[in-house]
Design an enzyme around this catalytic site. Structure first.
Site, PDB file in Angstrom:
ATOM      1  N   LYS A  56       0.816  -1.221   0.000  1.00 46.84           N
ATOM      2  CA  LYS A  56       0.000   0.000   0.000  1.00 46.84           C
ATOM      3  C   LYS A  56       0.848   1.268   0.000  1.00 46.84           C
ATOM      4  O   LYS A  56       0.379   2.319  -0.460  1.00 46.84           O
ATOM      5  CB  LYS A  56      -0.963  -0.006   1.191  1.00 46.84           C
ATOM      6  CG  LYS A  56      -2.028  -1.095   1.078  1.00 46.84           C
ATOM      7  CD  LYS A  56      -3.074  -0.994   2.177  1.00 46.84           C
ATOM      8  CE  LYS A  56      -4.128  -2.076   2.007  1.00 46.84           C
ATOM      9  NZ  LYS A  56      -5.255  -1.922   2.943  1.00 46.84           N
ATOM     10  N   ILE A 190      -9.537  -5.526  11.638  1.00 48.30           N
ATOM     11  CA  ILE A 190      -9.756  -5.421  10.193  1.00 48.30           C
ATOM     12  C   ILE A 190      -9.526  -6.748   9.482  1.00 48.30           C
ATOM     13  O   ILE A 190      -9.806  -6.868   8.291  1.00 48.30           O
ATOM     14  CB  ILE A 190      -8.918  -4.296   9.558  1.00 48.30           C
ATOM     15  CG1 ILE A 190      -7.431  -4.636   9.565  1.00 48.30           C
ATOM     16  CG2 ILE A 190      -9.189  -2.972  10.244  1.00 48.30           C
ATOM     17  CD1 ILE A 190      -6.599  -3.661   8.734  1.00 48.30           C
ATOM     18  N   GLY A 213     -13.383  -7.389   9.953  1.00 48.97           N
ATOM     19  CA  GLY A 213     -13.201  -6.435   8.875  1.00 48.97           C
ATOM     20  C   GLY A 213     -13.942  -6.730   7.589  1.00 48.97           C
ATOM     21  O   GLY A 213     -13.682  -6.073   6.575  1.00 48.97           O
TER      22      GLY A 213
END
Length: 408
Positions: A56, A190, A213
């Site tokens: 990410k 999550i 999540g």
């Protein structure tokens, strides 16, 4: 339109199933090692990507621009290729966690919230919490606030786990002990596979809010799909996809006295739901190469219980099964988290005088009413729901399906 998920290990991703419900575009899994990242982003055949751990942050240098939110957060989980070939990065995890927090019902304004983890998944979580007025403290392995000084944060009201601790396949692990937090009101994790991490099951025991999540995953995918298609999608689809996926993933686990009809009901239930039926005792026998009476006679009950736990550990990691368990599995507390992590547990009740004993060593060695009374509180402690099975198995199956759908 060719879209997909970019990550390192994606074998058990639910993203293709989610995006199939959100749009008509193709959606593939792109497993790439770090040294393949640059080449794939420059030359890969895609029009849109979701990005998961550990990339990410790593994708950002290869993008031509970032949306204001992605730039502010310093993390990207959605990439769109423009018609001119340039790549723009977005962050839809913010909307995903915002949806999750709202649905949890937790009020974090003015309260201390511990966010476990400082990586890319942590950033949108922190942003949402800060906007909601929380007093956010990040717990990392080596930062100022770490796992060795959690005693400084006993006043935490909410804990949010953004680390992979407890995620499939390394289930059964937890990043911390919740007994350290007497003011705890809720835990958000999550992770969505397993459905209930050890951390969430510990929260359930305390009677506080515990939420995984999956809803965050669906909500962020919905916003990603809007970027992929350049078309708005009504938020009402989030609940529909979430409920459908949760039902699809959840195991249905049958417990109860030996001979109460778990295998019979389980087979009918699996057929009606289009699922695989598994008899845990049959799997155990097949793996051991011996019958249950033979195992008891040669090695005793302790060895049988060890083999039973090994079997349930393997089955409990899987999804979308109907599992019939052995009658005595509840005598081992270690079996509960193995079953609960991905399943709804249903207790089948049948009158003691209707229980058979053939081929069941413990049922033959003990008066059934005494055995039942000793196990009844254990069954009730394991069970999410109870169903009477003194009548027609088809009626029992209908009761189970109704309970399961109502609580999904």
């Amino acid at each position: 339109m060719n879209c997909g998920l970019l990550g390192r290990k994606l074998g058990h991703s639910y993203s293709p199933q989610i995006h199939a419900r959100l749009g008509s575009y193709r959606y593939d899994l792109f497993e790439k090692e770090p040294d393949e990242l640059a080449g794939f982003l420059k030359h890969g055949d895609f029009t849109g990507l979701n990005v998961t751990v550990p990339y990410k942050k790593d994708v950002i240098p290869y993008l031509d621009s970032l949306s204001p939110r992605a730039e502010k957060l310093g993390a990207v989980n959605t990439i769109v290729r423009r018609p001119d070939g340039t790549l723009v990065g977005h962050n839809t995890d913010y909307f995903g966690f915002q949806t999750m927090l709202q649905r949890s019902g937790l009020n974090v304004a003015g309260k201390k919230v511990l966010v476990l983890g400082s990586g890319g998944a942590s950033m949108p979580v922190r942003a949402v919490l800060n906007e909601a007025g929380a007093r956010v403290t990040v717990i990392s392995r080596s930062g100022e606030n770490n796992y060795s000084n959690l005693h400084l944060h006993a006043d935490a009201a909410v804990i949010v786990n953004t680390t992979p601790v407890g995620m499939y396949p390394n289930v059964g692990k937890t990043p911390l002990n919740l007994d350290q937090f007497p003011a705890l009101e809720g835990v958000l994790d999550i992770i969505f596979n397993p459905a209930r991490t050890r951390l969430l099951m510990d929260a359930e025991k305390r009677g506080v809010v515990a939420m995984n999540g999956l809803l965050m995953l669906v909500a962020q995918a919905k916003e990603s799909a809007e970027w992929f298609t350049a078309s708005p999608i009504d938020n009402s689809i989030i609940d529909r996809v979430y409920t459908s996926l949760r039902r699809q993933m959840e195991n249905i686990i049958l417990i109860g006295m030996p001979g109460c009809g778990k295998s019979t009901v389980g087979r009918v239930l699996a057929e009606k739901l289009g699922r695989q039926f598994v008899d845990a005792d049959q799997v155990l026998v097949q793996n051991a190469g011996r019958t249950i009476p033979e195992i008891f006679a040669a090695d005793g009950e302790a060895e049988f219980r060890a083999l039973e736990t090994e079997t349930l550990e393997s089955l409990g990691r899987q999804s979308a099964l109907v599992i019939a368990t052995g009658g005595g599995c509840v005598t081992q507390p270690r079996n509960y988290p193995l079953l609960r992590q991905n399943g709804t547990i249903i207790l089948l009740n049948r009158d003691v005088e209707r229980l058979p004993t053939d081929g069941r060593p413990l049922s033959q060695a003990n008066p059934l009413d005494v055995l039942y009374e000793s196990r009844r509180p254990l069954y009730e402690a394991f069970a999410d729901h109870q169903v009477d099975n003194n009548g027609n198995p088809d009626d029992t199956v209908e009761q189970i399906i109704r309970l399961w759908e109502e609580n999904a």
